[in-house]
Design a protein around this motif. Sequence first.
Motif, PDB file in Angstrom:
ATOM      1  N   SER A 107      28.561 -18.095  -3.537  1.00 29.55           N
ATOM      2  CA  SER A 107      27.082 -18.269  -3.791  1.00 29.55           C
ATOM      3  C   SER A 107      26.143 -18.377  -2.788  1.00 29.55           C
ATOM      4  N   VAL A 108      24.861 -17.753  -2.905  1.00 28.86           N
ATOM      5  CA  VAL A 108      23.912 -17.857  -2.192  1.00 28.86           C
ATOM      6  C   VAL A 108      22.637 -18.394  -3.080  1.00 28.86           C
ATOM      7  N   SER A 109      21.894 -19.233  -2.449  1.00 26.70           N
ATOM      8  CA  SER A 109      20.630 -19.726  -3.078  1.00 26.70           C
ATOM      9  C   SER A 109      19.411 -18.662  -2.766  1.00 26.70           C
ATOM     10  N   VAL A 110      18.546 -18.686  -3.939  1.00 26.89           N
ATOM     11  CA  VAL A 110      17.364 -17.605  -3.954  1.00 26.89           C
ATOM     12  C   VAL A 110      16.314 -18.531  -4.046  1.00 26.89           C
ATOM     13  N   LYS A 111      15.441 -18.169  -2.948  1.00 32.11           N
ATOM     14  CA  LYS A 111      14.045 -18.896  -2.566  1.00 32.11           C
ATOM     15  C   LYS A 111      12.979 -17.801  -3.095  1.00 32.11           C
ATOM     16  N   SER A 112      11.719 -18.631  -3.457  1.00 30.33           N
ATOM     17  CA  SER A 112      10.473 -17.700  -3.562  1.00 30.33           C
ATOM     18  C   SER A 112      10.067 -17.621  -2.344  1.00 30.33           C
ATOM     19  N   VAL A 113       9.487 -16.469  -1.629  1.00 29.82           N
ATOM     20  CA  VAL A 113       8.777 -16.301  -0.390  1.00 29.82           C
ATOM     21  C   VAL A 113       7.421 -15.810  -1.043  1.00 29.82           C
ATOM     22  N   GLY A 114       6.558 -16.559  -0.431  1.00 29.34           N
ATOM     23  CA  GLY A 114       5.140 -16.375  -1.156  1.00 29.34           C
ATOM     24  C   GLY A 114       3.962 -15.702  -0.113  1.00 29.34           C
ATOM     25  N   THR A 115       2.890 -14.741  -0.372  1.00 28.57           N
ATOM     26  CA  THR A 115       1.930 -14.326   0.579  1.00 28.57           C
ATOM     27  C   THR A 115       0.736 -14.325  -0.596  1.00 28.57           C
ATOM     28  N   SER A 116      -0.440 -14.101   0.202  1.00 29.92           N
ATOM     29  CA  SER A 116      -1.683 -13.542  -0.412  1.00 29.92           C
ATOM     30  C   SER A 116      -2.773 -13.139   0.534  1.00 29.92           C
ATOM     31  N   TYR A 117      -3.746 -12.549  -0.136  1.00 31.47           N
ATOM     32  CA  TYR A 117      -4.897 -12.413   0.545  1.00 31.47           C
ATOM     33  C   TYR A 117      -5.975 -12.639  -0.093  1.00 31.47           C
ATOM     34  N   ASP A 118      -7.239 -12.768   0.124  1.00 33.59           N
ATOM     35  CA  ASP A 118      -8.384 -12.877  -0.377  1.00 33.59           C
ATOM     36  C   ASP A 118      -9.701 -12.360   0.282  1.00 33.59           C
ATOM     37  N   PHE A 119     -10.880 -12.399  -0.528  1.00 34.41           N
ATOM     38  CA  PHE A 119     -11.986 -11.655   0.031  1.00 34.41           C
ATOM     39  C   PHE A 119     -13.251 -12.469  -0.885  1.00 34.41           C
ATOM     40  N   ASP A 120     -14.253 -12.513  -0.240  1.00 30.30           N
ATOM     41  CA  ASP A 120     -15.333 -13.047  -0.906  1.00 30.30           C
ATOM     42  C   ASP A 120     -16.521 -12.071  -1.315  1.00 30.30           C
ATOM     43  N   ILE A 121     -17.580 -12.423  -1.777  1.00 27.13           N
ATOM     44  CA  ILE A 121     -18.575 -11.368  -2.446  1.00 27.13           C
ATOM     45  C   ILE A 121     -19.164 -10.655  -1.188  1.00 27.13           C
ATOM     46  N   ASP A 122     -19.629 -11.774  -0.241  1.00 26.38           N
ATOM     47  CA  ASP A 122     -20.406 -11.054   0.802  1.00 26.38           C
ATOM     48  C   ASP A 122     -19.304 -10.100   1.493  1.00 26.38           C
ATOM     49  N   GLU A 123     -18.158 -10.232   1.712  1.00 26.97           N
ATOM     50  CA  GLU A 123     -17.146  -9.361   2.375  1.00 26.97           C
ATOM     51  C   GLU A 123     -17.285  -7.966   1.527  1.00 26.97           C
ATOM     52  N   ILE A 124     -17.144  -8.058   0.410  1.00 26.34           N
ATOM     53  CA  ILE A 124     -17.089  -6.952  -0.524  1.00 26.34           C
ATOM     54  C   ILE A 124     -18.335  -6.304  -0.262  1.00 26.34           C
ATOM     55  N   ALA A 125     -19.344  -6.862  -0.333  1.00 26.98           N
ATOM     56  CA  ALA A 125     -20.840  -6.045   0.024  1.00 26.98           C
ATOM     57  C   ALA A 125     -20.966  -5.339   1.337  1.00 26.98           C
ATOM     58  N   ALA A 126     -20.281  -6.125   2.341  1.00 21.04           N
ATOM     59  CA  ALA A 126     -20.469  -5.366   3.591  1.00 21.04           C
ATOM     60  C   ALA A 126     -19.517  -4.494   3.555  1.00 21.04           C
ATOM     61  N   ALA A 127     -18.293  -4.478   3.256  1.00 20.20           N
ATOM     62  CA  ALA A 127     -17.352  -3.377   3.084  1.00 20.20           C
ATOM     63  C   ALA A 127     -17.799  -2.433   2.504  1.00 20.20           C
ATOM     64  N   GLN A 128     -18.486  -2.620   1.275  1.00 19.32           N
ATOM     65  CA  GLN A 128     -19.078  -1.389   0.746  1.00 19.32           C
ATOM     66  C   GLN A 128     -20.085  -0.517   1.550  1.00 19.32           C
ATOM     67  N   MET A 129     -20.969  -1.268   2.202  1.00 25.70           N
ATOM     68  CA  MET A 129     -21.948  -0.661   3.015  1.00 25.70           C
ATOM     69  C   MET A 129     -21.314   0.150   4.353  1.00 25.70           C
TER      70      MET A 129
END
Length: 336
Positions: A107-129
């Motif tokens: 047997s081998v154990s199974v583990k959860s491996v997590g990752t994520s990314y985020d962005f705020d509203i200012d970054e969204i506006a700047a990226a759109q521009m």
Amino acid sequence: MSREVKLADGSVEILNDHFEKLVDADTRLSDNDGLFMQRQLEFIEAQSYDVLYPDLEARECFQTNTLGGAGVTTLTFRSYDRIGKAQVINARATDLPKSDISGKEFSVSVKSVGTSYDFDIDEIAAAQMAGMPLEARKAMASRRGYEEFINQAVWYGDSEGQFTGFFQNTEIAKNPVAGAAVGGATEWEKKTPDEVLFDLNEACGAMYAGTKKVHAPAELWLPVKKWNYIRSTPRSPNSDKTILQYFLDNNQFIKDQSQVKALNALEGQGTGGTECFVIINQKTPEGTNTVHIREPLPLQYMPVQIHGLVYEVPGRGRFGGLQVIYPRAMDIWYGI
């Protein structure tokens, strides 16, 4: 009225009174005095030149098994052995030798491996521009981080000891190559081509004989520098073949360039930090895997979550590490 302004070349007479207030001996033109602003003369290429990273080689080398599903906590396989007995008997014998089977679970154990990314509203506006695909780039960075963890765990294990990597597996045989006839060095650059060929053929023959012809070598993995050495070094001063070409032409198991891989992952992974090569067969004679990556749930991103003014995209995968089922089907030879 005239005004004299001293220059490096001598003197010049200003005859027009209109320029008297504009010209001064201490005047220096700055960027702000120019007809064009600096940024007006700047050209920004649409093409970006991103940082380059080496390939992650674990999935290139090992097949990924996704059986089990997201909810499993343990992955188990069973292995059965059989013992058959027979002997000469007489017609009235009642104590006939009995054959039997036995089984084990691994047997081998199974583990959860997590990752994520985020962005705020200012970054969204700047990226759109700026016309920048912000979410796509952050998603790529997150996925790369996940794959780097998987690659690390498959080859070398992880920092918390949850997974055993390929080079940490104590069941995989690790063998030293023979020393050179002159001087005793084991490094290929200090050996003759014949001695390098002996190392390769000895490794292939040792697996085939040591497993009673059950496992035959199917692939040769080399560190990039060693791969380049045998690929570019002549078999002999009078030969038009390299060491690798001669090996492929004459070895009974590994016959094609596609069976030879140059891998960054092998660098310095031999015993004592030496260089090593790997002989491996990933299929049994019946066609089942001898080794594979266990990943019941490949990386999956959840719906966007809003935290105040920040948008977060969490992701997770379920991972069981590298499962070596038949360790005799792979050998590490070090010291090259």
